[in-house]
Design a protein around this motif. Structure first.
Motif, PDB file in Angstrom:
ATOM      1  N   UNK A  25     -37.631   9.006  -8.232  1.00  0.00           N
ATOM      2  CA  UNK A  25     -37.398   8.621  -6.835  1.00  0.00           C
ATOM      3  C   UNK A  25     -35.906   8.387  -6.543  1.00  0.00           C
ATOM      4  N   UNK A  26     -35.134   8.045  -7.593  1.00  0.00           N
ATOM      5  CA  UNK A  26     -33.719   7.720  -7.359  1.00  0.00           C
ATOM      6  C   UNK A  26     -32.887   8.958  -7.038  1.00  0.00           C
ATOM      7  N   UNK A  27     -33.419  10.182  -7.284  1.00  0.00           N
ATOM      8  CA  UNK A  27     -32.572  11.342  -7.020  1.00  0.00           C
ATOM      9  C   UNK A  27     -33.223  12.472  -6.215  1.00  0.00           C
ATOM     10  N   UNK A  28     -34.557  12.661  -6.327  1.00  0.00           N
ATOM     11  CA  UNK A  28     -35.163  13.791  -5.606  1.00  0.00           C
ATOM     12  C   UNK A  28     -34.965  13.640  -4.083  1.00  0.00           C
ATOM     13  N   UNK A  29     -35.257  12.470  -3.495  1.00  0.00           N
ATOM     14  CA  UNK A  29     -35.014  12.345  -2.045  1.00  0.00           C
ATOM     15  C   UNK A  29     -33.530  12.532  -1.673  1.00  0.00           C
TER      16      UNK A  29
END
Ligand code: HEM
Length: 213
Positions: free
Chosen positions: A181-185
């Motif tokens: 979640x920390x990078x895909x969005x």
């Protein structure tokens, strides 16, 4: 709106960089961690210190690289700082991150999340560098925006982790989710911003000052 986003990026990136310097230069290793993560960091001191201090340079230099004023007034500074950002921050920080991802807390899902992030960070940095060496300014800009969106994973991770704690989700469950979640969005937001700019007919080309001598 643009100024507000820019101010938030400066504050958050420099804030997390300051936290990392304080926690890793002045406190005993792993002092702020749970016992499992502390043991992991103590077993891989060189890896974690290399990662934290190299990657922190990316967070410190990154926001300034987007300053149009700096690029126009001091193009040499943009180039020098860009080399340190890519070589030390992304290059050294990314290789150390890839190494540390194999020991990350949270099982295979967390390990794969951090490893994919590290690979994407290195790849986008490489593409940004190759583009600017070829004088392809618009392409350089797209890759470096993707790359910095990934650098900001260090910020989003440190926002989501306390939020997951407040929501009552156990750390062992939250950590592997946050590793993705920390990078895909972040990457999706960068792609959305490109699509929006293109739809509005805005030029994607940055300043000529970026092109190599
Ligand atoms: C974008 C690519 C990055 C990747 C793939 C990555 C990966 C990792 C990994 C695998 C760990 C160990 C986590 C564990 O053992 O569970 C870690 C820890 C850490 N990373 Fe990164 N990282 C990245 C960017 C950054 C940046 C830009 C900073 C700058 C501050 C940073 C600062 C830290 C810190 C301070 C820790 C120690 C954990 C903590 O104090 O919360 N990382 N990173």
């Amino acid at each position: 709106m643009k100024r507000f986003v820019s101010a938030c990026v400066y504050i958050l990136a420099l804030g997390v960089a300051a936290y990392a310097i304080w926690a890793y230069a002045f406190l005993p290793l792993g002092k702020l961690m749970g016992p499992e993560m502390r043991a992991n960091f103590l077993a891989h001191r060189i890896g974690i210190y290399t990662h934290v201090f190299a990657a922190t340079t990316a967070l410190i230099l990154g926001p300034f690289q987007f300053s149009g004023w700096l690029r126009r007034r001091h193009p040499w500074l943009h180039r020098m700082s860009g080399r340190v950002y890519l070589g030390v921050g992304v290059g050294v920080g990314g290789v150390a991150a890839l190494y540390m991802s194999t020991f990350a807390y949270g099982g295979p899902v967390a390990k794969l999340g951090f490893a994919t992030l590290a690979a994407a960070w290195l790849y986008t940095g490489f593409r940004a560098y190759r583009a600017i060496r070829a004088g392809a300014v618009a392409e350089h800009r797209r890759w470096i925006v993707r790359n910095f969106a990934l650098s900001l994973a260090a910020v989003t991770l440190r926002i989501y982790l306390p939020l997951s704690g407040l929501s009552g989700i156990p750390f062992a469950l939250a950590y592997p989710i946050v590793a993705w979640l920390c990078w895909v969005p972040n990457l999706l937001v960068a792609e959305w911003a490109f699509a929006r700019r293109t739809a509005l007919g805005a030029p994607v080309v940055a300043s000529k000052a970026l092109a190599p001598e």
